[in-house]
Scaffold this active site. Sequence first.
Site, mmCIF file in Angstrom:
data_model
loop_
_atom_site.group_PDB
_atom_site.id
_atom_site.type_symbol
_atom_site.label_atom_id
_atom_site.label_comp_id
_atom_site.label_asym_id
_atom_site.label_seq_id
_atom_site.Cartn_x
_atom_site.Cartn_y
_atom_site.Cartn_z
ATOM 1 N N ASP A 3 0.857 -1.182 0.000
ATOM 2 C CA ASP A 3 0.000 0.000 0.000
ATOM 3 C C ASP A 3 0.904 1.246 0.000
ATOM 4 O OD1 ASP A 3 -2.181 1.658 -0.091
ATOM 5 O OD2 ASP A 3 -3.258 0.693 1.557
HETATM 6 C C1 NOJ Z 1 -4.093 3.820 -0.060
HETATM 7 C C2 NOJ Z 1 -5.258 2.916 0.064
HETATM 8 O O1 NOJ Z 1 -5.239 2.257 1.305
HETATM 9 C C3 NOJ Z 1 -5.349 1.872 -1.034
HETATM 10 O O2 NOJ Z 1 -6.585 1.221 -0.927
HETATM 11 C C4 NOJ Z 1 -5.158 2.493 -2.384
HETATM 12 O O3 NOJ Z 1 -5.265 1.526 -3.392
HETATM 13 C C5 NOJ Z 1 -3.815 3.195 -2.421
HETATM 14 N N1 NOJ Z 1 -3.786 4.229 -1.398
HETATM 15 C C6 NOJ Z 1 -3.497 3.804 -3.775
HETATM 16 O O4 NOJ Z 1 -4.279 4.919 -3.996
#
Ligand code: NOJ
Length: 715
Positions: free
Chosen positions: A257
């Site tokens: 993430d």
């Molecule tokens: C953080 C989020 O937790 C995740 O779900 C997302 O795909 C990523 N950012 C990328 O934007």
Amino acid sequence: MSRVETLIGDMTLAEKLGQLTMTASSYAVTGPVIAGDSTESIRDGTLGNLLNMVGADHVFEMQRLAVEGSRLGIPLLIGLDIIHGHRTLFPVPLAEAALFDPEAWTLTAREAAAEGAADGLAMTFAPMLDVSRDPRWGRGVESFGEDPWLGVRMAEAKIRGFQGADLAAAGSLAACAKHFCAYGPVTAGREYAAVDVSERSLQEVHLPPFAAAIAAGVATVMPSFTDLAGVPMTANIPLLRGWLRAEHGFDGVIVSDYNAIAELINHGVAADLVEAATLALKAGVDIDMMSDAYRRGLPPALERGLVTMSEIDAAVRRVLTLKEQLGLFEDPYRRGAKAESPVAVANRRQIARSVGARAIVMLKNENNALPLSRPVRQLAVIGPLADACAEMGGAWGAAQKAEDHVTVVAGFRAALPKVEILHSAGVAIQSKDTKGIQRALDVCTQADEILLCVGEGAYMSGEAASRAQLGLPGEQRAFAEAVFDHAKALGKRVIVVLFSGRPLVVPWLFEKADAVLAAWFLGSEAGNALADVVTGRVSPSGRTPITWPRAVGQIPIFFGQRPSGRPFNPQDHFTSKYLDVSNEPLFHFGHGLTYGRFALSNLRVTPERVTESDTIEVRVAVTNEGARAAEETVFLFTHDKVASVTRPLLELKGFGKIALGPGETGTVTLRLRATDLRFPGLDLQPVFEPGEVEILAGPCADRARLLVQSVRLFA
Ligand code: NOJ
């Protein structure tokens, strides 16, 4: 040698680490551009993946830099959060779950993939498969709600939709099962907080949707930001290398993430980027999203012998293999080569409208409030969400244009051209200013019917949007109470359209409103979908995929609770209860009214003696005793009364739908494989235990409304 192996043989360490790095593009349309302009790194081969880019022309420009300008010509993998649509937004996932219709879930993912791919993208960071039982947590809006079995169905449907039959096709995207795992039970519902759940909860609740995703061939998996029982998921060897890769055979790409590898330092398991990168790589994370930990930390880690080149190569191999599977080497410009036809786009809007209408859950309908049936000359469509196009999409939607979304006011103007639609916002979603209330009341005085549109703003659920108080924000309660009082004095009804990314705890509102429609966030066609239901063009059929609490203190409240040794008994003080609120939810999981009135009868379950290889057939007669055509949803639950470990009071095992005209009767047939009655035994290994199991069918998870028949299991 294969292309991938030849490339690995040719690559420098810097090029390898480039393939393991994903950076936000400088064409990001939302959020801060953290990485700045990455064009240099793309050209020199040290950046292999991007996120947050919108527009095929930009994608092609970057892709050309990589393919034509870099030494090895490896195409970029470019991803975006296409969560519930790309330019055209469908209802948010929680709303879509309310359809209980896997085919519709697949269809919207297919459409979203086509639209995203037409913008040159090859990857989405969806579906989110986190079981969400705590409405304080804002990300429940991205989920299917509280039930793992529903999560399994959602995982299968969405992955089929996003990836299609051929990942290399111009309209397919690599899906991403996220967030692995158990992100939902963050402490006290507070975003990014630590998680500590039992091994049993993992096995029974949080892991099944991911197992289904792997079985469905999901291309990528994203570990959650969170710490699980002392081990942050980004560094969780037992779950990533063990459960995911070794046990379940997942050989796709694990993408971290956003900045999660660097955050291992904040978690307190790494002293610096070198240690953080080492931990993540060891755990099996292939792509570092936004930490720049692999590029900066792995070279020293390699020098110190903390990681090996073969570990790096294994990750590079998985990334290059995914690029190959996506057809990117063959033709990096396949996605986005052709603009979509206006017919395809218009058709997608129609799908958004019909799915939107079906996602609406009619929570209450009294005094013949709905559908609008009496002649209306003037309709008041009031409240801060009545004419708010920017709110209709809900959380996520990087490529959306707010002005493309149909507001409630616009939807009713289109649906009822002869009716005068009067609008006044009354109050803003969150401000303290109450000066507009009187104007809105004046509008109510004029109107024949009142539609009150209140709730959360789109930004109040989703990531980083936990709430501790789940009421209406700002001065909306004061406003709504004024409208109820005023309408009562005028002898008029109030229909509430409630926007939210979670069940809002507003028992007072449910008491006073004549009708309440949960509108969640319905996406681009929100206003049209609402008008379809309110005018009766469409009979509502959505069912809440999450239990609706009556008090914040009841949270987490869900139907799959385990029994207490002292179940509530009003005659006995020392039983499981609150002193100040009932145990019962305001609305059970699965609740949702229609314009029909359904009676369920004659539950037949065969065979009654079941062995592990059997399929149990469950039939139930459904009669529409109402005056209008409608669709009923029948849920199938089981309850294992005596087992070696306690079993939940109800376990969802199926659902089915039937559309019936007034007076019609039909049969819903549901099938249940006996193997689905297995559960993790004392040692957490799956067992099929002989004994009695209740099979229950009915309109929601309210036991009092379920038909029951027992079957006997034989080993
Ligand atoms: C953080 C989020 O937790 C995740 O779900 C997302 O795909 C990523 N950012 C990328 O934007």
